[in-house]
Design a protein around this motif. Structure first.
Motif, PDB file in Angstrom:
ATOM      1  N   ARG A 156       0.813  -1.221   0.000  1.00 10.65           N
ATOM      2  CA  ARG A 156       0.000   0.000   0.000  1.00 10.65           C
ATOM      3  C   ARG A 156       0.849   1.275   0.000  1.00 10.65           C
ATOM      4  N   ASP A 157       2.162   1.131  -0.148  1.00 11.26           N
ATOM      5  CA  ASP A 157       3.016   2.309  -0.129  1.00 11.26           C
ATOM      6  C   ASP A 157       3.674   2.558  -1.486  1.00 11.26           C
ATOM      7  N   ALA A 158       3.110   1.971  -2.542  1.00 11.62           N
ATOM      8  CA  ALA A 158       3.717   2.109  -3.865  1.00 11.62           C
ATOM      9  C   ALA A 158       3.444   3.486  -4.452  1.00 11.62           C
ATOM     10  N   ASP A 159       4.403   3.973  -5.241  1.00 12.26           N
ATOM     11  CA  ASP A 159       4.280   5.282  -5.883  1.00 12.26           C
ATOM     12  C   ASP A 159       3.762   5.180  -7.320  1.00 12.26           C
ATOM     13  N   TYR A 160       3.912   4.001  -7.916  1.00 11.73           N
ATOM     14  CA  TYR A 160       3.526   3.829  -9.319  1.00 11.73           C
ATOM     15  C   TYR A 160       2.714   2.545  -9.494  1.00 11.73           C
ATOM     16  N   VAL A 161       1.859   2.568 -10.502  1.00 10.43           N
ATOM     17  CA  VAL A 161       1.191   1.365 -10.995  1.00 10.43           C
ATOM     18  C   VAL A 161       1.621   1.211 -12.451  1.00 10.43           C
ATOM     19  N   VAL A 162       2.242   0.093 -12.776  1.00  9.00           N
ATOM     20  CA  VAL A 162       2.732  -0.153 -14.139  1.00  9.00           C
ATOM     21  C   VAL A 162       1.877  -1.228 -14.775  1.00  9.00           C
ATOM     22  N   VAL A 163       1.197  -0.896 -15.870  1.00  9.08           N
ATOM     23  CA  VAL A 163       0.367  -1.865 -16.592  1.00  9.08           C
ATOM     24  C   VAL A 163       1.123  -2.291 -17.850  1.00  9.08           C
ATOM     25  N   LEU A 164       1.368  -3.592 -17.984  1.00 10.47           N
ATOM     26  CA  LEU A 164       2.130  -4.112 -19.110  1.00 10.47           C
ATOM     27  C   LEU A 164       1.243  -4.298 -20.335  1.00 10.47           C
ATOM     28  N   GLY A 165       1.753  -3.937 -21.508  1.00 12.57           N
ATOM     29  CA  GLY A 165       1.008  -4.089 -22.754  1.00 12.57           C
ATOM     30  C   GLY A 165       0.994  -5.532 -23.233  1.00 12.57           C
ATOM     31  N   SER A 166       0.098  -5.829 -24.183  1.00  9.82           N
ATOM     32  CA  SER A 166       0.007  -7.205 -24.695  1.00  9.82           C
ATOM     33  C   SER A 166      -0.460  -7.272 -26.147  1.00  9.82           C
ATOM     34  N   ALA A 231      -6.279  12.156 -16.937  1.00  9.87           N
ATOM     35  CA  ALA A 231      -5.195  12.120 -17.921  1.00  9.87           C
ATOM     36  C   ALA A 231      -3.860  12.521 -17.315  1.00  9.87           C
ATOM     37  N   GLU A 232      -3.880  13.433 -16.333  1.00  8.69           N
ATOM     38  CA  GLU A 232      -2.626  13.905 -15.736  1.00  8.69           C
ATOM     39  C   GLU A 232      -1.949  12.845 -14.874  1.00  8.69           C
ATOM     40  N   ALA A 233      -2.667  11.771 -14.577  1.00  8.94           N
ATOM     41  CA  ALA A 233      -2.106  10.712 -13.731  1.00  8.94           C
ATOM     42  C   ALA A 233      -1.493   9.582 -14.548  1.00  8.94           C
ATOM     43  N   VAL A 234      -1.475   9.733 -15.885  1.00 11.82           N
ATOM     44  CA  VAL A 234      -0.964   8.682 -16.764  1.00 11.82           C
ATOM     45  C   VAL A 234       0.350   9.115 -17.404  1.00 11.82           C
ATOM     46  N   VAL A 235       1.327   8.219 -17.364  1.00 16.40           N
ATOM     47  CA  VAL A 235       2.591   8.407 -18.076  1.00 16.40           C
ATOM     48  C   VAL A 235       2.720   7.268 -19.074  1.00 16.40           C
ATOM     49  N   ARG A 236       3.141   7.583 -20.290  1.00 22.52           N
ATOM     50  CA  ARG A 236       3.193   6.576 -21.362  1.00 22.52           C
ATOM     51  C   ARG A 236       4.647   6.169 -21.625  1.00 22.52           C
ATOM     52  N   GLU A 237       4.905   4.903 -21.440  1.00 16.09           N
ATOM     53  CA  GLU A 237       6.222   4.341 -21.781  1.00 16.09           C
ATOM     54  C   GLU A 237       6.043   3.655 -23.124  1.00 16.09           C
ATOM     55  N   ASP A 238       6.572   4.236 -24.206  1.00 17.56           N
ATOM     56  CA  ASP A 238       6.236   3.778 -25.547  1.00 17.56           C
ATOM     57  C   ASP A 238       7.420   3.243 -26.349  1.00 17.56           C
ATOM     58  N   ARG A 239       8.451   2.747 -25.644  1.00 15.56           N
ATOM     59  CA  ARG A 239       9.620   2.215 -26.359  1.00 15.56           C
ATOM     60  C   ARG A 239       9.737   0.699 -26.294  1.00 15.56           C
ATOM     61  N   SER A 240       9.116   0.068 -25.324  1.00 24.77           N
ATOM     62  CA  SER A 240       9.369  -1.349 -25.054  1.00 24.77           C
ATOM     63  C   SER A 240       8.727  -2.262 -26.091  1.00 24.77           C
ATOM     64  N   GLU A 244      10.746  -7.709 -20.656  1.00 22.61           N
ATOM     65  CA  GLU A 244      11.970  -7.226 -20.021  1.00 22.61           C
ATOM     66  C   GLU A 244      12.138  -5.720 -20.251  1.00 22.61           C
ATOM     67  N   GLU A 245      11.848  -5.272 -21.478  1.00 28.05           N
ATOM     68  CA  GLU A 245      11.953  -3.838 -21.763  1.00 28.05           C
ATOM     69  C   GLU A 245      10.861  -3.051 -21.057  1.00 28.05           C
ATOM     70  N   ASN A 246       9.656  -3.643 -20.904  1.00 26.91           N
ATOM     71  CA  ASN A 246       8.612  -3.004 -20.096  1.00 26.91           C
ATOM     72  C   ASN A 246       9.175  -2.624 -18.733  1.00 26.91           C
ATOM     73  N   MET A 247       9.865  -3.570 -18.119  1.00 24.54           N
ATOM     74  CA  MET A 247      10.412  -3.367 -16.779  1.00 24.54           C
ATOM     75  C   MET A 247      11.514  -2.301 -16.782  1.00 24.54           C
ATOM     76  N   LEU A 248      12.457  -2.449 -17.686  1.00 18.30           N
ATOM     77  CA  LEU A 248      13.628  -1.563 -17.695  1.00 18.30           C
ATOM     78  C   LEU A 248      13.248  -0.125 -18.035  1.00 18.30           C
ATOM     79  N   PHE A 249      12.424   0.073 -19.068  1.00 17.05           N
ATOM     80  CA  PHE A 249      12.071   1.432 -19.482  1.00 17.05           C
ATOM     81  C   PHE A 249      11.114   2.087 -18.483  1.00 17.05           C
ATOM     82  N   SER A 250      10.236   1.292 -17.865  1.00 15.58           N
ATOM     83  CA  SER A 250       9.369   1.849 -16.824  1.00 15.58           C
ATOM     84  C   SER A 250      10.208   2.263 -15.609  1.00 15.58           C
ATOM     85  N   LYS A 251      11.208   1.478 -15.311  1.00 16.54           N
ATOM     86  CA  LYS A 251      12.096   1.833 -14.198  1.00 16.54           C
ATOM     87  C   LYS A 251      12.808   3.157 -14.468  1.00 16.54           C
TER      88      LYS A 251
END
Length: 335
Positions: A156-166, A231-240, A244-251
């Motif tokens: 319950r102390d997390a700062d981010y929620v990362v949703v992986l694409g599919s 919308a202001e609460a969403v960040v888009r990671e669009d390189r992976s 494995e790249e989902n994890m690294l680029f989100s990090k």
């Protein structure tokens, strides 16, 4: 008594491993060994059971060992046929069907060896059963611990929620599988936001495939925003392009904006434990949660996930399989 002592030792190793880091495959193996030795201890002491109990237990064990593989193989074949009918004939969709047919093949080989009393067939069947026994043990460890991992408490102390694409439908639309991840991610986000303090950030993670009109992360973000998500609460990671790249680029995004932050990673339930192993390797401080998946999809997907984890430790696993094959060959030479 010795079996119970060994079971207790492995149970302690399992408990300490979970406390250190729940995202370890070793935890699954410790749990499997603990349950195995506990079962051996119980069976060894069955002679001391009240009259009738020992006989009942032995009948149940024999039925499970005798009919269990046949029933399981038939269910896998039926599921595999349904999977192909609904999802197409891609190799990944054939895994349950191939597993079921393979089990029937091994059973036929074993029966042929017993009927013909062929030395060569006997050695081949015995060696095959040894290798399959090892792989099956690891598979049961994987499935059992994945089930437990999916029910562990979400931090319950997390700062981010990362949703992986599919992947997207038609190059731009979110499919039901991905929609379930996004809906689960939204639930986790709302739970974290309710704690007070700094608001969490949701990262949609996924690049653009060769058959897609836009990056997955953009379609994912649009799906959330269209559903009323801020919308202001969403960040888009669009390189992976891979998990494995989902994890690294989100990090990278998390470390850029909030160094040392933690996260909750969202994927489908069949993928959660392997994603957790990847998150650990990537150095992400995060727990992985799973979203619901259609029941017919689960067997083939779980087999695929296990195969990937098995090959992740290929030096050890293939080395043990090779050793078992050599033992079978030596048995053939000695006789």
């Amino acid at each position: 008594m010795f079996a119970f002592v060994v079971a207790a030792v492995f149970l302690l190793l399992f408990g300490s491993g979970v406390l250190r880091d729940r995202r370890r495959f070793g935890n699954a193996v410790y749990l499997g060994l603990a349950v195995t030795f506990l079962g051996i201890g119980l069976l060894a002491g069955i002679d001391d059971a009240p009259p009738g109990v020992a006989e009942t237990v032995m009948v149940v064990v024999l039925l499970v060992l005798g009919l269990g593989p046949v029933v399981l193989a038939a269910l896998l074949c039926a599921n595999g046929a349904k999977m192909v009918r609904k999802e197409g004939r891609r190799p990944a969709n054939l895994l349950a069907l191939l597993a079921g047919l393979g089990m029937f093949g091994v059973m036929a080989l074993t029966v042929a060896a017993a009927v013909t009393r062929s030395r060569v067939l006997g050695v081949i069947a015995g060696t095959t059963l040894l290798v399959l026994g090892y792989v099956s043990f690891l598979f049961l460890c994987f499935v059992g611990y994945a089930f437990l991992y999916g029910r562990m408490r979400i931090r319950r102390d997390a700062d981010y929620v990362v949703v992986l694409g599919s992947g997207l439908i038609g190059g731009r639309r979110v499919p039901p599988l991905l929609a379930s991840r996004l809906d689960r991610g939204r639930q986790v986000y709302e739970r974290l936001a309710a704690r007070g303090g700094d608001a969490p950030v949701l990262i949609t993670s996924g690049g653009q495939g060769p058959d897609e009109e836009l990056p997955e992360s953009h379609a994912m973000a649009d799906y959330l925003v269209d559903g009323g998500f801020p919308a202001e609460a969403v960040v888009r990671e669009d390189r992976s392009r891979t998990t494995e790249e989902n994890m690294l680029f989100s990090k990278e995004l998390m470390e850029r904006d909030r160094p040392g932050s933690s996260c909750v990673i969202v994927t489908n339930n069949f993928h959660a434990f392997r994603a957790a192993l990847m998150a650990r390797r990537a150095g992400l401080d995060g727990h992985v949660v799973g979203s619901p998946t259609a029941a017919y999809f689960w067997p083939s997907a779980t087999i695929r996930e296990f195969a990937a984890v098995f090959l992740q430790y290929k030096v050890v696993n293939l080395g043990i399989c090779l050793m078992l094959i050599l033992l079978g060959f030596l048995a053939w030479l000695v006789r």
